[in-house]
Design an enzyme around this catalytic site. Structure first.
Site, PDB file in Angstrom:
ATOM      1  N   ASP A 180       0.693  -1.193  -0.104  1.00  0.00           N
ATOM      2  CA  ASP A 180      -0.105  -0.055   0.018  1.00  0.00           C
ATOM      3  C   ASP A 180       1.029   1.429   0.051  1.00  0.00           C
ATOM      4  O   ASP A 180       1.560   1.607   1.155  1.00  0.00           O
ATOM      5  CB  ASP A 180      -0.699  -0.048   1.166  1.00  0.00           C
ATOM      6  CG  ASP A 180      -1.862   1.227   1.216  1.00  0.00           C
ATOM      7  OD1 ASP A 180      -1.628   2.060   0.473  1.00  0.00           O
ATOM      8  OD2 ASP A 180      -2.661   1.153   2.097  1.00  0.00           O
TER       9      ASP A 180
ATOM     10  N   TYR B 221      -7.122  16.490  -8.641  1.00  0.00           N
ATOM     11  CA  TYR B 221      -6.234  15.398  -9.310  1.00  0.00           C
ATOM     12  C   TYR B 221      -5.425  16.140 -10.499  1.00  0.00           C
ATOM     13  O   TYR B 221      -4.070  15.657 -10.304  1.00  0.00           O
ATOM     14  CB  TYR B 221      -7.430  14.731 -10.057  1.00  0.00           C
ATOM     15  CG  TYR B 221      -6.789  13.616 -10.984  1.00  0.00           C
ATOM     16  CD1 TYR B 221      -6.058  12.534 -10.660  1.00  0.00           C
ATOM     17  CD2 TYR B 221      -6.920  13.621 -12.427  1.00  0.00           C
ATOM     18  CE1 TYR B 221      -5.555  11.514 -11.385  1.00  0.00           C
ATOM     19  CE2 TYR B 221      -6.444  12.988 -13.389  1.00  0.00           C
ATOM     20  CZ  TYR B 221      -5.769  11.761 -12.698  1.00  0.00           C
ATOM     21  OH  TYR B 221      -5.095  10.949 -13.562  1.00  0.00           O
TER      22      TYR B 221
ATOM     23  N   ASN C  80       3.182   4.501 -11.571  1.00  0.00           N
ATOM     24  CA  ASN C  80       1.970   4.434 -12.244  1.00  0.00           C
ATOM     25  C   ASN C  80       0.677   4.532 -11.387  1.00  0.00           C
ATOM     26  O   ASN C  80      -0.359   4.790 -11.820  1.00  0.00           O
ATOM     27  CB  ASN C  80       1.881   3.010 -13.373  1.00  0.00           C
ATOM     28  CG  ASN C  80       0.376   2.778 -13.868  1.00  0.00           C
ATOM     29  OD1 ASN C  80       0.086   3.466 -14.336  1.00  0.00           O
ATOM     30  ND2 ASN C  80      -0.470   2.048 -13.095  1.00  0.00           N
TER      31      ASN C  80
HETATM   32  N1  LIG Z   1      -7.406   6.089 -17.245  1.00  0.00           N
HETATM   33  C1  LIG Z   1      -7.296   7.161 -17.594  1.00  0.00           C
HETATM   34  O1  LIG Z   1      -7.841   7.714 -18.577  1.00  0.00           O
HETATM   35  C2  LIG Z   1      -5.903   7.857 -17.276  1.00  0.00           C
HETATM   36  C3  LIG Z   1      -5.298   9.057 -17.744  1.00  0.00           C
HETATM   37  C4  LIG Z   1      -4.501   9.777 -17.591  1.00  0.00           C
HETATM   38  C5  LIG Z   1      -3.617   9.208 -16.240  1.00  0.00           C
HETATM   39  N2  LIG Z   1      -3.967   8.195 -15.734  1.00  0.00           N
HETATM   40  C6  LIG Z   1      -3.089   7.527 -14.887  1.00  0.00           C
HETATM   41  O2  LIG Z   1      -2.714   6.277 -14.967  1.00  0.00           O
HETATM   42  C7  LIG Z   1      -2.452   5.596 -13.853  1.00  0.00           C
HETATM   43  C8  LIG Z   1      -3.204   4.217 -13.771  1.00  0.00           C
HETATM   44  O3  LIG Z   1      -4.707   4.452 -13.980  1.00  0.00           O
HETATM   45  P1  LIG Z   1      -5.689   3.554 -14.443  1.00  0.00           P
HETATM   46  O4  LIG Z   1      -6.913   4.032 -15.233  1.00  0.00           O
HETATM   47  O5  LIG Z   1      -4.981   2.286 -15.077  1.00  0.00           O
HETATM   48  O6  LIG Z   1      -6.263   3.034 -12.943  1.00  0.00           O
HETATM   49  P2  LIG Z   1      -6.571   1.909 -12.249  1.00  0.00           P
HETATM   50  O7  LIG Z   1      -7.178   0.882 -13.413  1.00  0.00           O
HETATM   51  O8  LIG Z   1      -7.680   2.238 -11.300  1.00  0.00           O
HETATM   52  O9  LIG Z   1      -5.344   1.316 -11.798  1.00  0.00           O
HETATM   53  C9  LIG Z   1      -4.849   1.935 -10.529  1.00  0.00           C
HETATM   54  C10 LIG Z   1      -3.671   1.081 -10.012  1.00  0.00           C
HETATM   55  O10 LIG Z   1      -3.028   1.997  -8.899  1.00  0.00           O
HETATM   56  C11 LIG Z   1      -3.036   0.942  -7.921  1.00  0.00           C
HETATM   57  N3  LIG Z   1      -2.863   1.719  -6.738  1.00  0.00           N
HETATM   58  C12 LIG Z   1      -3.760   2.781  -6.489  1.00  0.00           C
HETATM   59  N4  LIG Z   1      -3.751   3.378  -5.315  1.00  0.00           N
HETATM   60  C13 LIG Z   1      -2.770   2.450  -4.448  1.00  0.00           C
HETATM   61  C14 LIG Z   1      -2.157   2.479  -3.312  1.00  0.00           C
HETATM   62  N5  LIG Z   1      -2.337   3.260  -2.445  1.00  0.00           N
HETATM   63  N6  LIG Z   1      -1.067   1.505  -3.017  1.00  0.00           N
HETATM   64  C15 LIG Z   1      -0.888   0.642  -4.152  1.00  0.00           C
HETATM   65  N7  LIG Z   1      -1.317   0.748  -5.383  1.00  0.00           N
HETATM   66  C16 LIG Z   1      -2.106   1.616  -5.459  1.00  0.00           C
HETATM   67  C17 LIG Z   1      -4.171   0.263  -7.887  1.00  0.00           C
HETATM   68  O11 LIG Z   1      -3.518  -1.173  -7.324  1.00  0.00           O
HETATM   69  P3  LIG Z   1      -4.511  -2.041  -6.390  1.00  0.00           P
HETATM   70  O12 LIG Z   1      -6.145  -1.909  -6.848  1.00  0.00           O
HETATM   71  O13 LIG Z   1      -4.195  -3.318  -6.448  1.00  0.00           O
HETATM   72  O14 LIG Z   1      -4.476  -1.197  -5.110  1.00  0.00           O
HETATM   73  C18 LIG Z   1      -4.161  -0.195  -9.329  1.00  0.00           C
HETATM   74  O15 LIG Z   1      -3.214  -1.039  -9.916  1.00  0.00           O
HETATM   75  C19 LIG Z   1      -2.928   6.661 -12.662  1.00  0.00           C
HETATM   76  O16 LIG Z   1      -1.846   7.242 -12.160  1.00  0.00           O
HETATM   77  C20 LIG Z   1      -3.827   7.565 -13.246  1.00  0.00           C
HETATM   78  O17 LIG Z   1      -3.833   8.927 -12.411  1.00  0.00           O
HETATM   79  C21 LIG Z   1      -5.014   7.349 -16.024  1.00  0.00           C
END
Ligand SMILES: NC(=O)c1ccc[n+]([C@@H]2O[C@H](COP(=O)([O-])OP(=O)(O)OC[C@H]3O[C@@H](n4cnc5c(N)ncnc54)[C@H](OP(=O)(O)O)[C@@H]3O)[C@@H](O)[C@H]2O)c1
Length: 248
Positions: free
Chosen positions: A70, A158, A93
């Protein structure tokens, strides 16, 4: 995956730590780096989804292991660093996106976003970059967002976390480049990840020049390029992978 390309040689036996590799973009990055013959440490909080990522990689012939952490807990970062040891590539990430009108944002969500999106990458770099610098090579990719450079309603906090992350990238570039460690930000536009946010991604997709959201694999390609020797002169950059959104 068993067929090596000429440039695999440089990536062979390197170790990459990908945070938030239990889903979405992080999982795609982990799979992509493993396909480049890197040994991947998959981390996140959800052990079951972590095991799924590891299985997908190993079934394709790659190397991966899961370490639960975490990252909102500083002690969790210390434990992760101790368990993982030296790495060649760090992909920051893991992140949290809470979209809400400013007057409705809860302090706990605000703090959790800064803890996972800013504080965790900072202390992960503090934990892993010194060893990279000591051996004279390494690459860190921070996953930012177009929200870090655009004003988006309901995403002020954010966006501030992602602007802070891009600022950290530039600071670390100044601090570590003389010792062979490169730092870059990949700033995605909307990416189809969390199914529950499908409507938000679709609405944002309409605002891009390409009128579509990305697939996670498209973000992973940019990461794979930036960590490779082909990007050896790229550091301190923010690479937009956003369908042209920040260009228009
Ligand atoms: N999707 C988009 O449109 C988008 C656009 C721009 C940027 N991003 C960025 O890309 C990254 C990934 O986003 P995503 O869309 O792939 O999100 P996601 O599917 O919700 O994945 C988020 C990941 O972060 C992990 N995580 C979150 N909080 C955590 C914590 N406290 N400790 C450890 N792990 C943690 C989660 O792991 P667990 O669930 O196993 O805890 C999960 O693997 C993020 O930084 C997001 O801001 C996303």
């Amino acid at each position: 995956m068993s067929v090596e390309r000429e440039d695999d040689f440089d990536l062979h036996r390197m170790t990459a730590l990908v945070t938030g590799a239990t889903s979405g973009i992080g999982r795609a990055v982990a799979k992509r780096l493993a396909a480049d013959v890197m040994s991947v440490v998959v981390t996140g909080r959800n052990a079951q989804r972590g095991a799924e990522t590891v299985n997908e990689i190993t079934e394709a012939g790659g190397q991966a292991r899961f370490v639960e952490a975490d990252l909102e807990d500083p002690a969790g970062i210390d434990r992760l660093a101790a368990e993982v040891g030296e790495i060649d590539v760090l992909v920051n990430n893991a992140g949290r996106a809470v979209w809400a009108p400013t007057e409705e944002m809860r302090v706990s969500d605000y703090d959790a976003m800064f803890a996972s999106n800013v504080r965790a990458p900072f202390f992960l770099v503090a934990a892993f970059a010194p060893a990279m610098a000591a051996k004279g090579s390494g690459s860190v990719i921070n996953i930012g967002s177009m929200a870090g450079s655009l004003g988006l309603a309901n995403a002020a906090a954010y966006g501030a976390t992602k602007a802070a992350l891009a600022a950290l990238t530039r600071g670390w570039t100044a601090e570590y480049s003389g010792r062979g460690v490169r730092f870059n930000t990949v700033a995605p536009g909307p990416v189809h990840t969390r199914p529950e946010a499908r409507d938000l991604f679709d609405a944002l997709a309409e605002t891009t020049a390409m009128k579509r959201a990305a697939q996670p694999a498209e973000i992973a390609e940019a990461v794979a390029f930036l960590v490779s020797p082909k990007a050896g002169y790229i550091t301190g950059a923010t690479i937009a992978v956003d369908g042209g959104r920040t260009a228009i």
